[in-house]
Design an enzyme around this catalytic site. Structure first.
Site, PDB file in Angstrom:
ATOM      1  N   PRO A  60     -10.940 -64.685  -1.974  1.00 58.89           N
ATOM      2  CA  PRO A  60     -12.019 -63.710  -2.192  1.00 58.89           C
ATOM      3  C   PRO A  60     -11.789 -62.433  -1.394  1.00 58.89           C
ATOM      4  O   PRO A  60     -11.331 -62.474  -0.253  1.00 58.89           O
ATOM      5  CB  PRO A  60     -13.260 -64.457  -1.699  1.00 58.89           C
ATOM      6  CG  PRO A  60     -12.923 -65.901  -1.912  1.00 58.89           C
ATOM      7  CD  PRO A  60     -11.451 -66.006  -1.611  1.00 58.89           C
ATOM      8  N   CYS A  61     -12.146 -61.299  -2.009  1.00 59.55           N
ATOM      9  CA  CYS A  61     -11.762 -60.012  -1.422  1.00 59.55           C
ATOM     10  C   CYS A  61     -12.896 -59.130  -0.916  1.00 59.55           C
ATOM     11  O   CYS A  61     -12.619 -58.006  -0.507  1.00 59.55           O
ATOM     12  CB  CYS A  61     -10.956 -59.212  -2.450  1.00 59.55           C
ATOM     13  SG  CYS A  61     -11.881 -58.838  -3.961  1.00 59.55           S
ATOM     14  N   PRO A  62     -14.187 -59.532  -0.891  1.00 55.43           N
ATOM     15  CA  PRO A  62     -15.221 -58.571  -0.480  1.00 55.43           C
ATOM     16  C   PRO A  62     -14.992 -57.941   0.878  1.00 55.43           C
ATOM     17  O   PRO A  62     -15.274 -56.763   1.081  1.00 55.43           O
ATOM     18  CB  PRO A  62     -16.503 -59.425  -0.478  1.00 55.43           C
ATOM     19  CG  PRO A  62     -16.239 -60.498  -1.463  1.00 55.43           C
ATOM     20  CD  PRO A  62     -14.772 -60.801  -1.334  1.00 55.43           C
TER      21      PRO A  62
END
Length: 510
Positions: A106-108
């Site tokens: 996940p990249c947030p």
């Protein structure tokens, strides 16, 4: 765990289909690219319940065609050890092992938008560094250590290369080299590989040194004129990479490959969605708010033009669509929005939409006054009328919140935020006056029409926005399997994929 590296390499080169595990799989964009090229999916690890269900539905359906129960179960990678996961997915057997691992943690916390949101939530300038999602790549590496695949692919946003001043791409490569993998990473834009969307992403590929292969990223097949914002964002992401590489004896970074001079033009938005039937129920007051189901089928409109890209989306092997398709649903919005969508020109963004809204509002005030009714500025009635004409967002702070697509260009990047609103992708057809549908978003991301999405409209949009475009996944898979000497299934010979073979290994094409 299972066979050693040499056994896996030999099995692949003897013609066995490589066995694929997708970590942080989402609904399966990367898996689709690899399965299409000749891999077998063991399964995926995905926390989002709708995405996990979609993955199972498309790659591991039950005998009655529904999502396979054990694969549809959402899983937190932090709660699942590699051996335990394989026993669950393989029904107790771990003898054959895993050949290729793919996935995008996940990249947030890595994105500039995500960092700003975390700072806002936690009231701390470096809150993004303390988001546990920013360290999930460590668990990815733990799976690699335990399962010892022949090769792996990791995808993420470009800003992973400049995360609080740290280049995580190099950190990951250092760890992988200690496990005897040869690594390289670069930035690839999906539009260069036939996807009708300008989507820039970080890709890292590592191949075990026992293969004798030095991987090279696939040559683009399309030439694209990118807006200035894309080049400036790339420079920011690569700032530390390029500065440090001037001094480094060994670098894992590879310059993004360029398309050949005779490359075809980019696939446009109109190429991608121009054949889909118009949606106009909202203009006839037949649209209603509420959940939008994705399983309702509707026929194609045979009178509308069909492009080569359209044919690919309809005839993708294993995901063919016959005479009808699903997920062509869009949001129910307001008369204010429909009015603005009609008036906006291709490429217009939120400041232009706001300018138009103020123009229409002033015209309405003037016509009201000519009719003998004066509204005092600051009154409740004045404010109510203004809200019916003017969106509430500050145009100086939200320049990219709205955008009307240009039919003759690839779309701008689709984000997971599509699950909340789709004003960033307003349909180019002013007569329809709407934002894109779920199926149109899928087309822009290169998901075939036969690919199914679990849940309703909002989860569908979110799954698509979070995905790796399958066509880009296919280009990487084709290049990687070719380098490894695997038997390749090439269902798209007409796409003219240009491959650069890994050293000493030649592809076997089925």
């Amino acid at each position: 765990m299972g066979p050693d590296i040499e056994e896996k390499i030999a099995r692949i080169r003897e013609g066995a289909r490589p066995r694929l595990l997708d970590l942080f799989s989402g609904c399966g964009g990367l898996t689709l690219g690899f399965v299409t090229t000749g891999c077998d999916s063991i399964g995926g690890v995905e926390l989002d319940e709708h995405a996990a269900c979609s993955y199972a539905w498309n790659f591991h359906p039950s005998e009655d065609g529904l999502p396979g129960e054990k694969h549809a179960r959402p899983r937190n990678i932090l709660d699942n050890e590699a051996a335990e996961l394989l026993r669950t997915l393989e029904q107790g057997s771990t003898e054959i092992g895993v050949d290729i691992i793919v996935g995008g943690p996940p990249c947030p916390a890595f994105t500039r938008v995500g960092r700003a949101k975390l700072r806002e939530i936690h009231q701390h300038p470096e809150a993004f560094k303390h988001d546990e999602r920013a360290t999930l790549y460590v668990q990815y590496l733990e799976y690699v250590k335990q399962l010892q695949p022949v090769a792996l692919v990791m995808e993420n946003v470009p800003d992973i290369l400049n995360w609080g001043g740290l280049n995580l791409g190099d950190e990951i490569c250092k760890s992988l080299e200690q496990m005897n993998y040869q690594c390289s990473y670069t930035l690839l834009n999906a539009a260069n590989y036939g996807v009708p969307q300008m989507r820039e992403r970080f890709f890292l590929v590592a191949v075990h040194e026992s293969t004798g292969v030095e991987f090279e990223f696939p040559t683009p097949t399309r030439k694209v004129e990118f807006p200035s914002g894309y080049s400036s964002s790339r420079k920011v992401a690569l700032k530390n990479v390029l500065a440090n590489n001037l001094l480094a004896e060994h670098s894992w970074y590879r310059k993004s490959p360029s398309p050949p001079l005779n490359a075809s033009d980019a696939v446009t938005v109109q190429d991608a969605i121009g054949d889909l039937p118009p949606l106009t129920a909202h203009l006839r007051k037949q649209d209603r708010r509420g959940a939008r189901r994705l399983d309702i089928q509707q026929p194609y409109d045979s009178s509308r033009p069909i492009s080569a890209y359209t044919r690919l989306m309809k005839n993708w092997p294993g995901f063919e669509a016959s005479e009808s398709f699903g997920a062509h649903v869009t949001r129910c919005l307001t008369k204010r929005d429909y009015r603005l969508f009609k008036a906006m020109k291709p490429g217009d963004d939120y400041p232009k939409a706001y300018e138009l809204a103020m123009k229409f509002f002033r015209q309405k005030i003037e016509s009201t006054r000519r009719a003998g009714k004066w509204l005092l500025e600051g009154s409740a009635e004045y404010a109510q009328l203004q809200s019916e004409y003017v969106p509430p967002y500050d145009p100086s702070k939200f320049p990219n919140k709205w955008r009307k697509m240009d039919a003759k260009e690839p779309a701008r990047t689709l984000m997971a935020h599509l699950g909340k609103d789709t004003y960033s992708h307003i349909h180019y057809d002013s007569n329809q006056r709407r934002v894109i549908s779920v199926r149109e978003a899928a087309r822009l991301q290169s998901f075939p029409d036969g690919f199914r999405f679990a849940g309703t409209m909002n989860p569908g949009f979110r799954q698509i926005g979070n995905s790796v475009p399958p066509l880009l996944g296919w280009a990487i898979a084709h290049q990687l399997l070719s380098s490894l000497g695997a038997t390749i299934v090439n269902p798209f010979p007409e796409r003219g994929q240009t491959l650069r073979s890994g050293k000493s290994i030649k592809a076997k094409v089925a």
